[in-house]
Write a protein that holds these residues in place. Structure first.
Motif, PDB file in Angstrom:
ATOM      1  N   ALA A 103       0.803  -1.222   0.000  1.00 20.10           N
ATOM      2  CA  ALA A 103       0.000   0.000   0.000  1.00 20.10           C
ATOM      3  C   ALA A 103       0.838   1.274   0.000  1.00 20.10           C
ATOM      4  CB  ALA A 103      -0.926   0.006   1.216  1.00 20.10           C
ATOM      5  N   GLY A 104       2.090   1.193   0.368  1.00 24.49           N
ATOM      6  CA  GLY A 104       2.913   2.393   0.479  1.00 24.49           C
ATOM      7  C   GLY A 104       3.293   2.969  -0.871  1.00 24.49           C
ATOM      8  N   PRO A 105       3.534   4.276  -0.942  1.00 19.26           N
ATOM      9  CA  PRO A 105       3.993   4.888  -2.193  1.00 19.26           C
ATOM     10  C   PRO A 105       5.425   4.501  -2.520  1.00 19.26           C
ATOM     11  CG  PRO A 105       4.014   6.508  -0.424  1.00 19.26           C
ATOM     12  CD  PRO A 105       3.378   5.266   0.133  1.00 19.26           C
ATOM     13  N   VAL A 106       5.866   4.856  -3.703  1.00 17.12           N
ATOM     14  CA  VAL A 106       7.240   4.589  -4.128  1.00 17.12           C
ATOM     15  C   VAL A 106       8.208   5.187  -3.118  1.00 17.12           C
ATOM     16  CG1 VAL A 106       8.952   5.041  -5.925  1.00 17.12           C
ATOM     17  CG2 VAL A 106       6.603   4.483  -6.553  1.00 17.12           C
ATOM     18  N   GLU A 107       9.286   4.461  -2.832  1.00 16.11           N
ATOM     19  CA  GLU A 107      10.252   4.911  -1.825  1.00 16.11           C
ATOM     20  C   GLU A 107      11.220   5.949  -2.393  1.00 16.11           C
ATOM     21  OE1 GLU A 107      10.202   4.036   1.413  1.00 16.11           O
ATOM     22  OE2 GLU A 107       8.436   2.800   1.066  1.00 16.11           O
ATOM     23  N   ASN A 108      10.666   6.947  -3.044  1.00 20.29           N
ATOM     24  CA  ASN A 108      11.453   8.041  -3.619  1.00 20.29           C
ATOM     25  C   ASN A 108      10.533   9.251  -3.652  1.00 20.29           C
ATOM     26  OD1 ASN A 108      13.211   9.726  -4.948  1.00 20.29           O
ATOM     27  ND2 ASN A 108      13.271   8.551  -6.848  1.00 20.29           N
ATOM     28  N   VAL A 109      10.600  10.082  -2.619  1.00 21.20           N
ATOM     29  CA  VAL A 109       9.652  11.170  -2.421  1.00 21.20           C
ATOM     30  C   VAL A 109      10.375  12.505  -2.500  1.00 21.20           C
ATOM     31  CG1 VAL A 109       8.007  12.213  -0.811  1.00 21.20           C
ATOM     32  CG2 VAL A 109       8.170   9.724  -0.987  1.00 21.20           C
ATOM     33  N   SER A 110       9.817  13.433  -3.278  1.00 21.62           N
ATOM     34  CA  SER A 110      10.417  14.753  -3.443  1.00 21.62           C
ATOM     35  C   SER A 110       9.329  15.818  -3.372  1.00 21.62           C
ATOM     36  CB  SER A 110      11.149  14.855  -4.784  1.00 21.62           C
ATOM     37  OG  SER A 110      11.601  16.177  -5.010  1.00 21.62           O
ATOM     38  N   THR A 111       9.651  16.940  -2.780  1.00 23.34           N
ATOM     39  CA  THR A 111       8.701  18.048  -2.746  1.00 23.34           C
ATOM     40  C   THR A 111       8.764  18.891  -4.020  1.00 23.34           C
ATOM     41  OG1 THR A 111      10.322  19.467  -1.614  1.00 23.34           O
ATOM     42  CG2 THR A 111       8.822  18.193  -0.225  1.00 23.34           C
ATOM     43  N   ASP A 112       9.709  18.606  -4.882  1.00 22.28           N
ATOM     44  CA  ASP A 112       9.837  19.305  -6.165  1.00 22.28           C
ATOM     45  C   ASP A 112      10.028  18.259  -7.257  1.00 22.28           C
ATOM     46  OD1 ASP A 112      10.322  20.889  -8.350  1.00 22.28           O
ATOM     47  OD2 ASP A 112      11.984  22.012  -7.467  1.00 22.28           O
ATOM     48  N   GLN A 129      21.485   3.140  -7.893  1.00 28.28           N
ATOM     49  CA  GLN A 129      20.401   2.216  -7.595  1.00 28.28           C
ATOM     50  C   GLN A 129      19.280   2.937  -6.860  1.00 28.28           C
ATOM     51  OE1 GLN A 129      22.043  -1.081  -5.442  1.00 28.28           O
ATOM     52  NE2 GLN A 129      23.553  -1.561  -7.018  1.00 28.28           N
ATOM     53  N   GLY A 130      18.204   2.227  -6.642  1.00 30.06           N
ATOM     54  CA  GLY A 130      17.098   2.803  -5.903  1.00 30.06           C
ATOM     55  C   GLY A 130      15.777   2.561  -6.595  1.00 30.06           C
ATOM     56  N   PRO A 131      14.698   3.111  -6.039  1.00 32.57           N
ATOM     57  CA  PRO A 131      13.369   2.907  -6.606  1.00 32.57           C
ATOM     58  C   PRO A 131      13.177   3.714  -7.880  1.00 32.57           C
ATOM     59  CG  PRO A 131      13.271   4.363  -4.711  1.00 32.57           C
ATOM     60  CD  PRO A 131      14.687   3.876  -4.801  1.00 32.57           C
ATOM     61  N   GLY A 132      11.960   3.685  -8.388  1.00 33.64           N
ATOM     62  CA  GLY A 132      11.639   4.367  -9.637  1.00 33.64           C
ATOM     63  C   GLY A 132      11.588   5.871  -9.493  1.00 33.64           C
ATOM     64  N   PRO A 133      10.992   6.551 -10.482  1.00 35.28           N
ATOM     65  CA  PRO A 133      10.926   8.015 -10.472  1.00 35.28           C
ATOM     66  C   PRO A 133      10.260   8.548  -9.207  1.00 35.28           C
ATOM     67  CG  PRO A 133      10.273   7.151 -12.609  1.00 35.28           C
ATOM     68  CD  PRO A 133      10.396   5.970 -11.689  1.00 35.28           C
ATOM     69  N   ALA A 134      10.671   9.748  -8.823  1.00 36.11           N
ATOM     70  CA  ALA A 134      10.165  10.350  -7.590  1.00 36.11           C
ATOM     71  C   ALA A 134       8.674  10.650  -7.689  1.00 36.11           C
ATOM     72  CB  ALA A 134      10.945  11.623  -7.277  1.00 36.11           C
ATOM     73  N   VAL A 135       8.014  10.579  -6.532  1.00 31.76           N
ATOM     74  CA  VAL A 135       6.622  10.980  -6.404  1.00 31.76           C
ATOM     75  C   VAL A 135       6.555  12.169  -5.462  1.00 31.76           C
ATOM     76  CG1 VAL A 135       5.762   8.656  -6.870  1.00 31.76           C
ATOM     77  CG2 VAL A 135       6.217   9.348  -4.511  1.00 31.76           C
ATOM     78  N   GLY A 136       5.444  12.913  -5.549  1.00 36.67           N
ATOM     79  CA  GLY A 136       5.306  14.114  -4.743  1.00 36.67           C
ATOM     80  C   GLY A 136       4.106  14.061  -3.818  1.00 36.67           C
ATOM     81  N   ALA A 137       3.494  15.234  -3.613  1.00 35.13           N
ATOM     82  CA  ALA A 137       2.422  15.366  -2.633  1.00 35.13           C
ATOM     83  C   ALA A 137       1.168  14.582  -3.006  1.00 35.13           C
ATOM     84  CB  ALA A 137       2.078  16.840  -2.442  1.00 35.13           C
ATOM     85  N   ALA A 203      14.791   9.028  -0.276  1.00 36.09           N
ATOM     86  CA  ALA A 203      14.696   7.851  -1.149  1.00 36.09           C
ATOM     87  C   ALA A 203      15.454   6.678  -0.554  1.00 36.09           C
ATOM     88  CB  ALA A 203      15.233   8.171  -2.543  1.00 36.09           C
ATOM     89  N   ALA A 204      14.914   5.486  -0.790  1.00 35.74           N
ATOM     90  CA  ALA A 204      15.619   4.263  -0.407  1.00 35.74           C
ATOM     91  C   ALA A 204      16.761   4.008  -1.377  1.00 35.74           C
ATOM     92  CB  ALA A 204      14.649   3.087  -0.413  1.00 35.74           C
ATOM     93  N   ARG A 205      17.727   3.229  -0.939  1.00 27.70           N
ATOM     94  CA  ARG A 205      18.835   2.866  -1.830  1.00 27.70           C
ATOM     95  C   ARG A 205      18.553   1.598  -2.633  1.00 27.70           C
ATOM     96  NH1 ARG A 205      24.536   3.926   1.413  1.00 27.70           N
ATOM     97  NH2 ARG A 205      24.096   6.086   2.021  1.00 27.70           N
ATOM     98  N   ASP A 206      17.492   0.901  -2.276  1.00 31.64           N
ATOM     99  CA  ASP A 206      17.161  -0.330  -2.984  1.00 31.64           C
ATOM    100  C   ASP A 206      15.798  -0.184  -3.651  1.00 31.64           C
ATOM    101  OD1 ASP A 206      16.153  -0.474  -0.141  1.00 31.64           O
ATOM    102  OD2 ASP A 206      15.135  -2.218  -0.986  1.00 31.64           O
ATOM    103  N   HIS A 207      15.427  -1.186  -4.420  1.00 31.07           N
ATOM    104  CA  HIS A 207      14.199  -1.150  -5.202  1.00 31.07           C
ATOM    105  C   HIS A 207      13.005  -1.709  -4.447  1.00 31.07           C
ATOM    106  CE1 HIS A 207      15.816  -5.212  -5.623  1.00 31.07           C
ATOM    107  NE2 HIS A 207      14.572  -5.602  -5.844  1.00 31.07           N
ATOM    108  N   ARG A 208      13.170  -2.198  -3.241  1.00 31.33           N
ATOM    109  CA  ARG A 208      12.082  -2.883  -2.535  1.00 31.33           C
ATOM    110  C   ARG A 208      11.078  -1.888  -1.962  1.00 31.33           C
ATOM    111  NH1 ARG A 208      16.915  -4.891  -1.380  1.00 31.33           N
ATOM    112  NH2 ARG A 208      17.320  -7.108  -1.793  1.00 31.33           N
ATOM    113  N   PRO A 209       9.818  -2.313  -1.835  1.00 33.28           N
ATOM    114  CA  PRO A 209       8.857  -1.480  -1.101  1.00 33.28           C
ATOM    115  C   PRO A 209       9.139  -1.556   0.395  1.00 33.28           C
ATOM    116  CG  PRO A 209       7.833  -3.553  -1.735  1.00 33.28           C
ATOM    117  CD  PRO A 209       9.200  -3.547  -2.377  1.00 33.28           C
ATOM    118  N   HIS A 210       8.940  -0.457   1.090  1.00 28.65           N
ATOM    119  CA  HIS A 210       9.162  -0.423   2.535  1.00 28.65           C
ATOM    120  C   HIS A 210       7.957   0.150   3.279  1.00 28.65           C
ATOM    121  CE1 HIS A 210      13.343  -1.651   2.119  1.00 28.65           C
ATOM    122  NE2 HIS A 210      13.496  -0.729   1.189  1.00 28.65           N
ATOM    123  N   GLY A 211       6.799   0.071   2.631  1.00 32.60           N
ATOM    124  CA  GLY A 211       5.583   0.498   3.315  1.00 32.60           C
ATOM    125  C   GLY A 211       5.469   1.992   3.507  1.00 32.60           C
ATOM    126  N   GLY A 212       6.074   2.777   2.628  1.00 29.98           N
ATOM    127  CA  GLY A 212       5.963   4.231   2.736  1.00 29.98           C
ATOM    128  C   GLY A 212       6.922   4.868   3.713  1.00 29.98           C
TER     129      GLY A 212
END
Length: 229
Positions: A103-112, A129-137, A203-212
């Motif tokens: 259920a958590g969003p992508v582990e790469n969050v940016s305010t911009d 390495q890391g998750p996919g493209p950043a997500v925002g608000a 952002a996480a350093r790996d591609h796994r989900p971590h529940g937000g």
């Protein structure tokens, strides 16, 4: 001389099987932390695959132990009930964790999202390495920018308050890293300071989900900065 009945031995065997999953998870986590095996073995295989199926097997074994204990409840009943409680909690924990991770969003969050803050020197450790493209608000409502230029000391404070170890700081940025307790999963955070606006990225350093986790950390940093005044 009292003899142990075959039924009592079966109850004990099933009770031992009922705790196999939590024991495996503990061993997998400990082995990963001390470097006995990589996270792909300790987390991906032993915990999330083998442990998941052992949790179901343990619950079935605990139910079997409870049924077998009915004829000799005074001798085996408490053991069977304890096994059922442990197995039930283990299976419930796995189901909850699986749901939380999905259920958590992508582990790469940016305010911009137009100009996503980079990780600077931490980029070398991240190794691309890391998750996919950043997500925002939209995906993480608490990931809000601070619409003013904050002081560098406030950025350092916010990084450390969110549980990160400070890795670098200056007049225009502050960054840090956090290592997870169980399997050592890393998250990185950066605060970018500009006139009229301060942005945050976690952002996480790996591609796994971590529940937000990245969302929660970014939200915590944003709230601390916005409350700084």
């Amino acid at each position: 001389m009292a003899r142990r009945t075959p039924g009592a031995g079966c109850v004990q065997t099933l009770a031992a099987l009922s705790i196999a999953a939590p024991v495996l998870v503990m061993v997998a986590a400990l082995g990963t932390r001390v470097g006995a095996w990589p996270v792909e073995i300790g987390y991906d295989l032993l915990t999330m695959q083998v442990g998941w199926w052992l949790a179901f097997a343990g619950a079935a074994a605990a139910l079997g132990a409870l049924v077998l204990s009915f004829g000799r409840f005074r001798k085996s009943g408490l053991l069977a009930i304890a096994a059922l409680l442990v197995a039930g909690a283990t299976l419930g924990g796995f189901i909850w964790q699986k749901a939380r991770l999905s259920a958590g969003p992508v582990e790469n969050v940016s305010t911009d999202l137009a100009e996503v803050p980079g990780f600077g020197d931490l980029g070398d450790e991240r190794g691309g390495q890391g998750p996919g493209p950043a997500v925002g608000a939209e995906a993480c409502p608490g990931a809000l920018p601070v619409m003013r230029q904050i002081a560098p000391t406030a950025a350092i404070y916010a990084i450390e308050q969110a549980g990160f170890t400070l890795r670098g700081a200056g007049v225009a940025r502050a960054d840090g890293s956090q290592e997870g307790f169980w399997f050592g999963f890393d998250h990185d955070a950066v605060i970018r300071i500009r006139p009229g606006r301060t942005d945050i990225r976690v952002a996480a350093r790996d591609h796994r989900p971590h529940g937000g986790e990245a969302c929660r950390m970014a939200t915590a940093i944003s709230e601390t900065l916005r409350a700084a005044g």
